[in-house]
Design a protein around this motif. Structure first.
Motif, PDB file in Angstrom:
ATOM      1  N   LEU A   1      29.674  21.688  29.528  1.00  0.00           N
ATOM      2  CA  LEU A   1      29.681  22.278  30.327  1.00  0.00           C
ATOM      3  C   LEU A   1      30.491  22.836  31.064  1.00  0.00           C
ATOM      4  O   LEU A   1      30.914  23.694  30.518  1.00  0.00           O
TER       5      LEU A   1
ATOM      6  N   SER B   1      35.104  20.249  33.976  1.00  0.00           N
ATOM      7  CA  SER B   1      34.726  18.892  33.927  1.00  0.00           C
ATOM      8  C   SER B   1      35.552  17.727  33.686  1.00  0.00           C
ATOM      9  O   SER B   1      35.735  16.476  34.357  1.00  0.00           O
TER      10      SER B   1
ATOM     11  N   SER C   1      30.085  14.813  33.992  1.00  0.00           N
ATOM     12  CA  SER C   1      29.343  15.370  33.058  1.00  0.00           C
ATOM     13  C   SER C   1      27.897  16.390  33.545  1.00  0.00           C
ATOM     14  O   SER C   1      27.581  16.692  32.649  1.00  0.00           O
TER      15      SER C   1
ATOM     16  N   THR D   1      26.443  20.994  34.306  1.00  0.00           N
ATOM     17  CA  THR D   1      26.428  22.041  33.469  1.00  0.00           C
ATOM     18  C   THR D   1      25.779  23.523  33.814  1.00  0.00           C
ATOM     19  O   THR D   1      25.159  23.724  34.186  1.00  0.00           O
TER      20      THR D   1
ATOM     21  N   TRP E   1      39.716  24.230  30.497  1.00  0.00           N
ATOM     22  CA  TRP E   1      39.340  23.756  29.691  1.00  0.00           C
ATOM     23  C   TRP E   1      40.635  23.129  29.023  1.00  0.00           C
ATOM     24  O   TRP E   1      40.250  21.401  28.544  1.00  0.00           O
TER      25      TRP E   1
ATOM     26  N   ASP F   1      32.937  12.820  24.216  1.00  0.00           N
ATOM     27  CA  ASP F   1      32.822  12.883  25.627  1.00  0.00           C
ATOM     28  C   ASP F   1      33.613  14.507  25.604  1.00  0.00           C
ATOM     29  O   ASP F   1      33.130  15.457  26.696  1.00  0.00           O
TER      30      ASP F   1
ATOM     31  N   PRO G   1      32.798  20.160  24.767  1.00  0.00           N
ATOM     32  CA  PRO G   1      31.046  21.264  26.046  1.00  0.00           C
ATOM     33  C   PRO G   1      30.461  21.101  25.553  1.00  0.00           C
ATOM     34  O   PRO G   1      29.574  21.789  26.945  1.00  0.00           O
TER      35      PRO G   1
ATOM     36  N   ASP H   1      26.509  20.083  26.095  1.00  0.00           N
ATOM     37  CA  ASP H   1      25.671  18.910  26.035  1.00  0.00           C
ATOM     38  C   ASP H   1      24.435  18.683  26.119  1.00  0.00           C
ATOM     39  O   ASP H   1      23.515  17.587  25.302  1.00  0.00           O
TER      40      ASP H   1
END
Lengths: 534, 534
Positions: free
Chosen positions: A64, A68, A88, A91, A370, B52, B55, B57
């Protein structure tokens, strides 16, 4: 403050080591260390497979974006749930090849091989820089050593510092695994009273000053275990002043402090009721200010190196990382390393490689971003859960007079009458009766609620063995909601749970908005029924 | 053989548990288990972050083809090194998404979350099927539980079964970490003599029958630790008959067997000198025959459930996997699980996910093919190292008369005269003097050589503290070759190393052909110099 300024070196704390730890020997191979790692030297000494036989040519991931999660912490009109999903899709690919193509590149040939019990050098370097920046240890040779999660780290700490029969100091409510790890080794908690900041320094002094070896069956503790930020289960967060008081007492009594701090970066700030938040202008804090305002770690004042700090990626990356780090004096780090060599040897190389590559790709600044984004997300979550409780119950604020919440703003919950029924609840008991209370947490993942069974005289009649906490818990479970019964967190391991005192810990970390809404509705329904029936 | 046939259930071995293990409590949450996992039930009980916030995906990899390594085990004309490189481009992508898109799909939302202390269900299922197929446990409820590598697994085993002051049985030469893990807990080895098959059953009986508690300072052991295949360090491999003898003794004396078997799939078969191999026709074995010919595990004859088998992915995937599994009785598995919960909790989710996805993608058949390919690779490596030694030294075969190699074909190494010098070496000592001996291993990663310092009377004069083993080791290290000194593997932990007896363990697992060639050249040069100078 002079004594907290950066010192040259940690003091020698080797007299704290357990007999077990003293018995851990340095491998005889270490005696031959001068021959190892020389350029051109061939080693056919270890049972290492060739990296050619690792069946992975590379490992990669889509990660991500570090931004995000938005930083607007006061918004209540936009759902955090949707904001999250909308972003989301941003990436970025990362790849860890088997063999490096440039110097210092993270690679599988190294990370999936033996020989990294301290941790991948690139990861240790990243963490060191982060620790220096954020926690600012007050002595110069604070050492970083990887571990496989804070539960294991605490378990290793207990065995490194305590002999059978010893006790350690901890909050009266604490992380159950901390007790489960030490208890089988005959090492048990001595509880210290808490208030809204967590462990009380005055009670700590009282416990130590009045320690009676004969009565306690153990010598005075030389180890203190604490979760100072977003304390588990109470959610309490300790500020600098209290930490200094506790640290000074630990210097006086020669105590080592274990600072287990998984929720450190989930510092959410004070809660305000929804209508109060809406009255304020939306506030976005920049990441630098967010970090500047974080409650400081014990490391910041640890001028003697008597703090063992436990950090984990469980809450900031994922629990399944099974990766974290010790920050402590080099002497203790060396003992941890020996212990590590005869257990898991090293954290998993797949995890180390993928986490290192993510951190290096992001860099310190984006990693900070983050963490800030996560804190804001948890702020939304905390707000949403408490907002929902406030919709389900009448909330009145009071100033706490009880031990744990003395002087703090306490939220007391009363039943809301059900408007569209005939009002039969109000016949049975005063709707003005306080059912439960809580202090909105400023950090962490949990709301800790205290149940006021005492306020309901009809509950007295019951005389079976079950506590009311468990009865109410089962009633919730039967309706489809599982929360954590408070007694599981008691450090008073030898006492039977009191019949009419109870607590619950509700996590706001996992469910989405709909789930939380459903949960508070179940709480509302079950509480109404429970107190009506009894 | 009737008694080895599949039984209904493992016998109750709970009397073997240590006090420590007995003190490990089942979490009170387990008492509420009937409420968990019900469909529709909401849990806000644990401190789990929402997936979620992970980090990643997705996580993916390019994996090698399972047939990357050829199966022609007799070839000597083609270098294995080049065959390997030629095929390493055949890769296949695998991906683990954050959220599953079909039932039972491996996914990060589960594998990176808490709650997998037994292991990912898909991985445990794959391993269970493999264990049933390959090891064929002789009782029906053999249980598979993941662990973080055999070193940790053994460490957990010792603490689960032994109290302080107890001893465990093991080979007289053994894996140093096995001793380093237990020693600090006051649990020490009682050594059993070895021969070419590893542990001797007659000596095991002798040790047990003559056990004198007072003399030994410990009660008779109830735990036996063994590396039965490609034994570390000796390379010995034990067949079915010997295992039955040892198992029966363990039944008689009520002993639990820990079968630490990291080299199980590196069964290389007998070695033949290069010219002997060239005279044979090239033989390729199919994978089914390879598996059918593997020495059986103790599980195959374990009709009582008294075997704890330790398997690891360290040698078959990569050491950095820090992943393996126990196969044992359900009762002991439950105790291991409790221990695991208060240490690393679970193996790393990144590693579990990537390994599970690889195994599922390949399937049982291709996984078997991969293992077979590895065994052939190690066969080439073993052959190449011994071929190189045979080029560097005169090799004469003899029949062993000594304890360890009694009755086996032993390879004795003599100096080769240096043809193009004036022959001054032969003036100092008879080139017919035997310098070292070894039995070519049929499994594993190591050649274990025994040094014959006794044959060189001039070595007697020396009277410093250093053993000749260490002197020769240092001479090799100074020339740029590190191999493992034999004394590090001795189970006689209380004895001083003998001055004129010595062994080396040479690993053929890591170096390429050029490295191995260089290494044997260094061995040749240093041995000539060493024995000339002394």
């Amino acid at each position: 403050m002079a004594k907290y300024e950066k010192r040259e070196k940690a003091i020698d704390l080797s007299h704290h080591l357990s007999d077990l730890s003293r018995a851990r020997e340095v491998s005889p191979l270490k005696g031959l260390a001068r021959y190892f790692g020389k350029p051109g030297v061939i080693s056919l000494s270890g049972g290492m497979p060739s990296a050619d036989y690792f069946p992975y040519d590379n490992v990669s991931a889509n990660i991500l974006a570090p931004d995000s999660f938005a930083l607007d912490s006061n918004s209540s009109s936009v759902s955090w749930f949707w904001r999250l999903f909308g972003s989301s899709t941003k990436t970025q690919p990362i790849t860890v090849p088997k063999y490096p193509t440039k110097p210092d590149q993270v690679n599988l040939a190294t990370s999936l091989q033996y020989g990294t019990s301290k941790g991948l050098p690139q990861l240790v370097d990243f963490i060191k820089e982060f620790v220096e920046d954020v926690f600012q240890p007050a002595y110069s040779d604070a050492t970083v050593l990887l571990q496989t999660g804070n539960t294991d780290a605490w378990s290793r700490t207990v065995l490194t510092l305590c002999n059978r029969g010893e006790m350690f100091l901890t909050e009266e409510w604490t992380y159950p695994s901390a007790i489960a790890s030490s208890h089988p080794y005959g090492i048990s908690p001595a509880s210290v009273k808490m208030d809204g900041e967590g462990m009380r320094s005055d009670d700590l002094r009282q416990v130590l000053a009045s320690w009676n070896e004969e009565e306690r069956g153990a010598k005075r503790p030389h180890l203190l275990y604490t979760v100072p930020i977003g304390q588990n289960p109470s959610g309490a967060t300790m500020g600098l002043q209290r930490k200094k008081e506790i640290y000074d007492i630990c210097v006086e009594y020669d105590i080592i402090i274990v600072e287990d701090d998984p929720y450190y970066f989930l510092q959410e700030g004070p809660y305000h009721l929804k209508f109060e938040r809406e009255a304020r202008s939306s506030s976005t804090t920049d990441t630098e200010s967010f970090f500047a305002n974080l409650a400081p770690s014990y490391l910041r004042i640890d001028y003697q190196g008597r703090v063992i700090r436990l950090d984990t990626f469980s809450k900031t990356i994922a629990p399944g990382s099974r990766l974290g780090w010790f920050t402590c004096s080099p002497l203790i780090a060396e003992r941890f390393e020996r212990h590590g060599e005869t257990t898991a040897q090293a954290p998993c190389g797949f995890g180390q490689a993928l986490i290192t590559q993510l951190l290096i790709t992001w860099g310190q600044k984006n990693w900070a971003r983050w963490l800030h984004g996560l804190a804001v997300e948890y702020t939304h979550r905390r707000n949403f859960l408490i907002d929902s409780l406030a919709e389900e119950f009448h909330i009145r604020k009071s100033i706490g007079t009880q031990d744990v919440w003395n002087g703090l703003e306490v939220y007391d919950a009363y039943l809301k009458p059900i408007q569209n029924t005939s009002g039969d609840i109000s016949e049975k008991f005063d709707i003005g009766t306080k059912m439960f209370s809580f202090v909105p947490p400023t950090s962490g993942m949990f709301v800790w609620i205290q149940l006021h069974f005492d306020n309901f005289p009809s509950l007295k009649d019951d005389d079976d063995d079950k506590t009311y906490e468990m009865k109410l818990w089962e009633a919730l479970a039967e309706e489809g909601l599982l929360i954590a019964p408070g007694w599981f967190f008691s450090a008073h391991v030898d006492q039977a749970p009191p019949k009419k005192v109870g607590n619950f810990r509700i996590a706001f970390s996992f469910g989405d908005e709909e789930t939380m809404k459903k949960s508070t509705a179940i709480i509302g329904k079950v509480f109404r029924e429970f107190f009506k029936d009894h």
